[in-house]
Enzyme design. Sequence first.
Site, short mmCIF file in Angstrom:
data_model
loop_
_atom_site.label_atom_id
_atom_site.label_comp_id
_atom_site.label_asym_id
_atom_site.label_seq_id
_atom_site.Cartn_x
_atom_site.Cartn_y
_atom_site.Cartn_z
N LYS A 95 -4.60 -8.68 -6.02
CA LYS A 95 -5.67 -9.18 -5.38
C LYS A 95 -6.75 -8.14 -5.98
O LYS A 95 -6.60 -6.99 -6.02
CB LYS A 95 -5.55 -9.12 -3.95
N LYS A 103 -11.32 -3.17 -3.66
CA LYS A 103 -12.45 -2.24 -3.95
C LYS A 103 -12.04 -0.93 -3.91
O LYS A 103 -12.47 -0.05 -4.70
CB LYS A 103 -13.35 -2.31 -2.70
N LYS A 159 0.86 -1.29 -0.16
CA LYS A 159 -0.24 -0.03 -0.16
C LYS A 159 0.83 1.19 -0.01
O LYS A 159 0.47 2.32 -0.72
CB LYS A 159 -0.99 0.06 1.07
#
Length: 336
Positions: free
Chosen positions: A201, A204, A114
């Site tokens: 992955k 959202k 991230k």
Amino acid sequence: MKSKKRMVSGITATGTVTLGNYIGAIKNFVKLQEEFEMYIFVANLHAITTPIDKLKLRENIKSMAALYFACGLDPNKVNVFIQSEVLEHTQLSWILTCNSTIGELNRMTQFKDKSQKQKNKNRTDYIPTGLLTYPLLMAADILLYEPDYVPVGKDQKQHIELTRNLAERMNNKYGNLFKIPEEYIPEVGSKIMDLQNPTNKMSKSSENPKSYISLLDDIKIVEKKIKSAVTDSENLIKYDPINKPGVSNLIVIYSSLANKSIKEVELFFSNKDYGFLKNEVIKVVSILLKEIQDKYYNLINSNDIETWLEKSANNARYLARKKMSKVMDKIGLNYK
Ligand code: AQP
């Protein structure tokens, strides 16, 4: 009578729940709700780890709560609540922060991934501290409720290990404080992949909406997304996540939603082409989404949701306060 084992889990309110969240998490919550005492929350505090628009956040919180119920969680069986409404989550998280090291947080792959995304956005000077420390909030989310199991996707396995390490460390230091939780990973679908880049992955918060299926997507859009899912040029339907990640992802989605084993799915699709596979995936996904969306649009403007959330937050607060009172005593924060 033997009491039920307890589970706790949540989904971050960064966007609308995806098919990955459904297959990796919610589908199992629904299956397990008869057997376990469950505490399932909307992780709104986790959603501010990276910048998010306040109106969007508000909308996500309500929509996620409604989706939990629309997906089949029974408000009479499961405690569904909003994370920030139980203040003890942040309180315990600080205490865990003071019992962890920067080294162990730096090792978390989710942090590496991230923070890399932030760097890719040319924001090298802006890696939020919360990105590093959110596994500690997650550990607090878990340890407050003394769960036996924590149902998670594969990507969260490392955070559960961190939670266990922290709990053991604090138990050794302060006496018996926390129950050591076990992770519960579904056999099929613990990692649904990005439709456009199937080595990543499905997320959202991805910037490319074609890469994920949201549970509230229009069925026509879903059809397009699945049709344009990346596969390969072999035209051979075989489960091989390393060499055929796109096709394997479609197989996993089908297997989970049709409740068939991977072997059965491979057999069913033997001698068929990718067009056929995609059409069958579209069918099972559309049936699921239609059912969820019908329930969702009936629920979203009813007053029931707030009543259910409040009742469950009270149940959660009861456990969380009991645990925090013990923690405060044992570590010396309570002067009385
Ligand atoms: N693609 C996935 N496949 C299987 N399981 C998944 N989960 C998430 N994505 C997949 C599982 O859903 C639960 C809630 O996850 P989360 O939303 O709290 O965090 P996340 O794993 O970071 O999910 P996203 O969608 O990728 O969120 P953003 O985009 O905000 O980072 C967890 O049990 C997770 O394993």
